[in-house]
Design an enzyme around this catalytic site. Structure first.
Site, mmCIF file in Angstrom:
data_model
loop_
_atom_site.group_PDB
_atom_site.id
_atom_site.type_symbol
_atom_site.label_atom_id
_atom_site.label_comp_id
_atom_site.label_asym_id
_atom_site.label_seq_id
_atom_site.Cartn_x
_atom_site.Cartn_y
_atom_site.Cartn_z
ATOM 1 N N CYS A 55 0.836 -1.212 0.000
ATOM 2 C CA CYS A 55 0.000 0.000 0.000
ATOM 3 C C CYS A 55 0.871 1.262 0.000
ATOM 4 O O CYS A 55 1.841 1.350 0.751
ATOM 5 C CB CYS A 55 -0.922 -0.010 1.227
ATOM 6 S SG CYS A 55 -2.016 1.414 1.283
ATOM 7 N N CYS A 59 0.436 5.014 6.923
ATOM 8 C CA CYS A 59 -0.183 4.840 8.245
ATOM 9 C C CYS A 59 0.862 4.173 9.163
ATOM 10 O O CYS A 59 1.313 3.057 8.871
ATOM 11 C CB CYS A 59 -1.438 3.981 8.131
ATOM 12 S SG CYS A 59 -2.529 4.546 6.806
ATOM 13 N N CYS A 62 0.650 0.451 10.271
ATOM 14 C CA CYS A 62 0.180 -0.606 9.376
ATOM 15 C C CYS A 62 1.284 -1.439 8.727
ATOM 16 O O CYS A 62 2.157 -0.908 8.030
ATOM 17 C CB CYS A 62 -0.707 0.000 8.286
ATOM 18 S SG CYS A 62 -1.446 -1.303 7.264
ATOM 19 N N CYS A 99 -15.901 -9.467 5.918
ATOM 20 C CA CYS A 99 -15.369 -8.169 5.495
ATOM 21 C C CYS A 99 -14.163 -8.367 4.587
ATOM 22 O O CYS A 99 -13.197 -9.031 4.952
ATOM 23 C CB CYS A 99 -14.983 -7.359 6.727
ATOM 24 S SG CYS A 99 -14.292 -5.750 6.300
ATOM 25 N N CYS A 131 -19.162 -6.819 3.949
ATOM 26 C CA CYS A 131 -18.563 -5.539 4.296
ATOM 27 C C CYS A 131 -17.281 -5.439 3.480
ATOM 28 O O CYS A 131 -16.718 -6.469 3.085
ATOM 29 C CB CYS A 131 -18.273 -5.585 5.789
ATOM 30 S SG CYS A 131 -17.337 -4.192 6.409
ATOM 31 N N CYS A 191 -19.183 1.536 8.919
ATOM 32 C CA CYS A 191 -18.431 0.932 10.014
ATOM 33 C C CYS A 191 -17.217 1.824 10.207
ATOM 34 O O CYS A 191 -16.395 1.943 9.293
ATOM 35 C CB CYS A 191 -18.031 -0.488 9.609
ATOM 36 S SG CYS A 191 -16.842 -1.248 10.720
ATOM 37 N N ARG A 265 -17.573 -2.970 18.287
ATOM 38 C CA ARG A 265 -16.834 -4.205 17.954
ATOM 39 C C ARG A 265 -15.437 -4.225 18.558
ATOM 40 O O ARG A 265 -14.666 -3.271 18.397
ATOM 41 C CB ARG A 265 -16.734 -4.331 16.430
ATOM 42 C CG ARG A 265 -15.964 -5.567 15.977
ATOM 43 C CD ARG A 265 -16.043 -5.792 14.470
ATOM 44 N NE ARG A 265 -17.428 -5.781 14.040
ATOM 45 C CZ ARG A 265 -17.930 -4.964 13.129
ATOM 46 N NH1 ARG A 265 -17.166 -4.098 12.518
ATOM 47 N NH2 ARG A 265 -19.206 -5.010 12.816
HETATM 48 N N1 SAM Z 1 -6.620 0.292 3.314
HETATM 49 C C1 SAM Z 1 -7.885 0.427 3.872
HETATM 50 C C2 SAM Z 1 -7.987 1.573 4.852
HETATM 51 O O1 SAM Z 1 -6.964 2.059 5.330
HETATM 52 O O2 SAM Z 1 -9.107 1.975 5.163
HETATM 53 C C3 SAM Z 1 -8.409 -0.837 4.529
HETATM 54 C C4 SAM Z 1 -7.519 -1.710 5.369
HETATM 55 S S1 SAM Z 1 -6.853 -1.015 6.854
HETATM 56 C C5 SAM Z 1 -5.680 -2.256 7.287
HETATM 57 C C6 SAM Z 1 -8.180 -1.105 8.032
HETATM 58 C C7 SAM Z 1 -7.938 -0.639 9.446
HETATM 59 O O3 SAM Z 1 -7.165 -1.589 10.178
HETATM 60 C C8 SAM Z 1 -7.172 0.652 9.657
HETATM 61 O O4 SAM Z 1 -7.965 1.767 9.462
HETATM 62 C C9 SAM Z 1 -6.765 0.535 11.125
HETATM 63 O O5 SAM Z 1 -7.757 1.103 11.956
HETATM 64 C C10 SAM Z 1 -6.686 -0.976 11.348
HETATM 65 N N2 SAM Z 1 -5.294 -1.414 11.591
HETATM 66 C C11 SAM Z 1 -4.331 -1.591 10.667
HETATM 67 N N3 SAM Z 1 -3.175 -1.983 11.233
HETATM 68 C C12 SAM Z 1 -3.410 -2.052 12.571
HETATM 69 C C13 SAM Z 1 -2.586 -2.386 13.694
HETATM 70 N N4 SAM Z 1 -1.305 -2.699 13.559
HETATM 71 N N5 SAM Z 1 -3.162 -2.380 14.915
HETATM 72 C C14 SAM Z 1 -4.473 -2.037 15.047
HETATM 73 N N6 SAM Z 1 -5.270 -1.706 14.029
HETATM 74 C C15 SAM Z 1 -4.758 -1.709 12.799
HETATM 75 C C1 DTB Z 2 -10.952 -2.641 11.884
HETATM 76 O O1 DTB Z 2 -11.278 -1.634 12.528
HETATM 77 N N1 DTB Z 2 -10.060 -3.540 12.274
HETATM 78 C C2 DTB Z 2 -9.885 -4.569 11.295
HETATM 79 C C3 DTB Z 2 -10.927 -4.185 10.214
HETATM 80 N N2 DTB Z 2 -11.458 -2.967 10.710
HETATM 81 C C4 DTB Z 2 -10.550 -4.078 8.804
HETATM 82 C C5 DTB Z 2 -8.474 -4.673 10.805
HETATM 83 C C6 DTB Z 2 -7.477 -4.886 11.918
HETATM 84 C C7 DTB Z 2 -6.127 -5.095 11.303
HETATM 85 C C8 DTB Z 2 -5.078 -5.423 12.315
HETATM 86 C C9 DTB Z 2 -3.736 -5.576 11.727
HETATM 87 C C10 DTB Z 2 -3.622 -6.692 10.728
HETATM 88 O O2 DTB Z 2 -4.072 -7.836 10.962
HETATM 89 O O3 DTB Z 2 -2.983 -6.459 9.680
HETATM 90 FE FE1 SF4 Z 3 -2.790 1.221 3.421
HETATM 91 FE FE2 SF4 Z 3 -2.611 0.074 5.798
HETATM 92 FE FE3 SF4 Z 3 -3.079 2.671 5.626
HETATM 93 FE FE4 SF4 Z 3 -5.011 0.928 4.865
HETATM 94 S S1 SF4 Z 3 -4.201 1.209 6.937
HETATM 95 S S2 SF4 Z 3 -4.347 2.775 3.799
HETATM 96 S S3 SF4 Z 3 -3.703 -0.716 4.046
HETATM 97 S S4 SF4 Z 3 -1.209 1.607 4.956
#
Ligand code: SAM
Ligand code: DTB
Ligand code: SF4
Length: 332
Positions: A55, A59, A62, A99, A131, A191, A265
């Site tokens: 990506c 973030c 992430c 989802c 979702c 959501c 959730r």
């Molecule tokens: N790329 C899309 C976005 O950013 O909306 C969808 C996937 S993104 C991984 C979905 C959510 O996962 C993020 O908004 C964040 O709240 C959560 N998330 C990602 N990495 C995480 C982490 N290491 N710990 C907790 N929550 C995480």
């Molecule tokens: C949300 O709030 N948490 C989920 C879902 N929406 C998409 C994702 C959590 C991701 C946690 C880190 C991972 O497994 O990569």
């Molecule tokens: Fe990309 Fe992860 Fe950010 Fe979603 S949360 S936009 S997958 S870097």
């Protein structure tokens, strides 16, 4: 008594609730929970990462951001057949919601999006609530997702507007809000939640709740994540205090009181919590979990553990979603 849903919450009102003596707060949240839902039922939702890693966003939490060196199994967009197989398994395991997550900054009008639309149709055909979480979205794209049968769109605000720039620099808080508006315009349910434990202040958490609780309508589901520190990400490599269970319970209870008809959730970070910790969260109004061995890239609670916990607590997986905003007649 049916409490009126409010959308004009102020920071100080929410702060006053958040700071109530903990047991009073839990009791109030538990009472509100029973006005709107059957408190014995928990919605069980499963995630599939249909496109993992690579990506372009930054973030800081992430593991899927291309710029960080993390140890994940990247893969290109799955086929519709792969997703259908997973959907069938999920259905057989009693899930009601699936989802689809993609590590995209935004949706583009291309063949990949067309394939995601087919996935939405395929998951729907299995009788699951679908979702998706695909990044930023324009209104015409939201309309296409709706047409394909999408039920909900996950798009988190993650933290307060003030703190947003310290977590993500490649997009703005207002970009997220605009996508949420586009989702609403297409009449897809929203959501939207955030993450605790990224070094934010209590005021940031309350501000985040204020943004969520003043959305009209409220997000139908509010995921509360706790940061999973993944090595190679800026927040994974930082020394951060783990989030005390008491903070998570306060957050859940306050969300329940200010957005009483929404699902709250427990999402990322649940694996670090004992049955006792989770029991307090359910008492404080949490009524949905992300289940399955994996979230998107990180491990999650084992199904057998979740079922054992449900047995102990007298909870059961919810068979079907309630109509948003309708109080439930069964009181626990
Ligand atoms: N790329 C899309 C976005 O950013 O909306 C969808 C996937 S993104 C991984 C979905 C959510 O996962 C993020 O908004 C964040 O709240 C959560 N998330 C990602 N990495 C995480 C982490 N290491 N710990 C907790 N929550 C995480
Ligand atoms: C949300 O709030 N948490 C989920 C879902 N929406 C998409 C994702 C959590 C991701 C946690 C880190 C991972 O497994 O990569
Ligand atoms: Fe990309 Fe992860 Fe950010 Fe979603 S949360 S936009 S997958 S870097």
């Amino acid at each position: 008594m049916n409490r009126i849903l409010r959308h004009n919450w102020t920071f100080s009102e929410i702060e006053e609730i958040y700071q109530r003596p903990l047991l009073t707060l839990i009791f109030e949240a538990a009472s509100v929970h029973r006005e709107f839902f059957n408190a014995k039922e928990v919605q069980v939702s499963q995630l599939i990462s249909v496109k993992t890693g690579g990506c372009p966003e930054d973030c800081h939490y992430c593991p899927q951001a291309a710029r960080y060196n993390t140890n994940i199994n990247k893969h290109a967009l799955m086929t519709v057949a792969e997703v259908t197989t997973i959907a069938k398994e999920a259905k057989a395991n009693g899930r009601t919601r699936l989802c689809l997550g993609a590590a995209w900054r935004e949706v583009k009008d291309n063949a990949q999006f067309d394939r995601v639309l087919e996935m939405v149709e395929a998951v729907n055909a299995e009788g699951l609530e679908v979702c998706a979480t695909l990044g930023l979205l324009e209104e015409h794209q939201a309309l296409r997702l709706k047409e394909a049968g999408l039920y909900a769109y996950n798009h988190n605000i993650d933290t307060s507007e003030e703190n947003y720039g310290s977590i993500i620099s490649t997009r703005k808080f207002s970009d997220r809000l605009r996508t949420l508006e586009n989702v609403r315009k297409a009449q897809i349910t929203v959501c939207c939640g955030g993450i605790l434990g990224m070094g934010e202040s209590e005021a940031d958490r309350i501000k985040m709740l204020t943004t969520l609780a003043t959305l009209t309508p409220h997000p139908e589901s509010v995921p509360i994540n706790t940061l999973i520190q993944v090595a190679g990400t800026p927040l994974g490599d930082k020394e951060l205090e783990p989030v005390p269970i008491w903070d998570l319970v306060r957050m859940v209870a306050t969300a329940r009181i200010v957005m009483p008809s929404s699902y709250v959730r427990l999402s990322a970070g649940r694996i670090q919590r004992s049955f006792q910790d989770q029991a307090l969260c359910f008492l404080a109004g949490a009524n949905s979990i992300h289940a399955g061995d994996k979230l998107l890239t990180t491990p999650n609670n084992r199904d057998t553990d979740d079922m054992a916990m449900f047995d102990i607590l007298g909870l059961k997986p919810q068979a079907q979603s309630f109509q948003h905003g309708q109080p439930h007649s069964l009181h626990a």
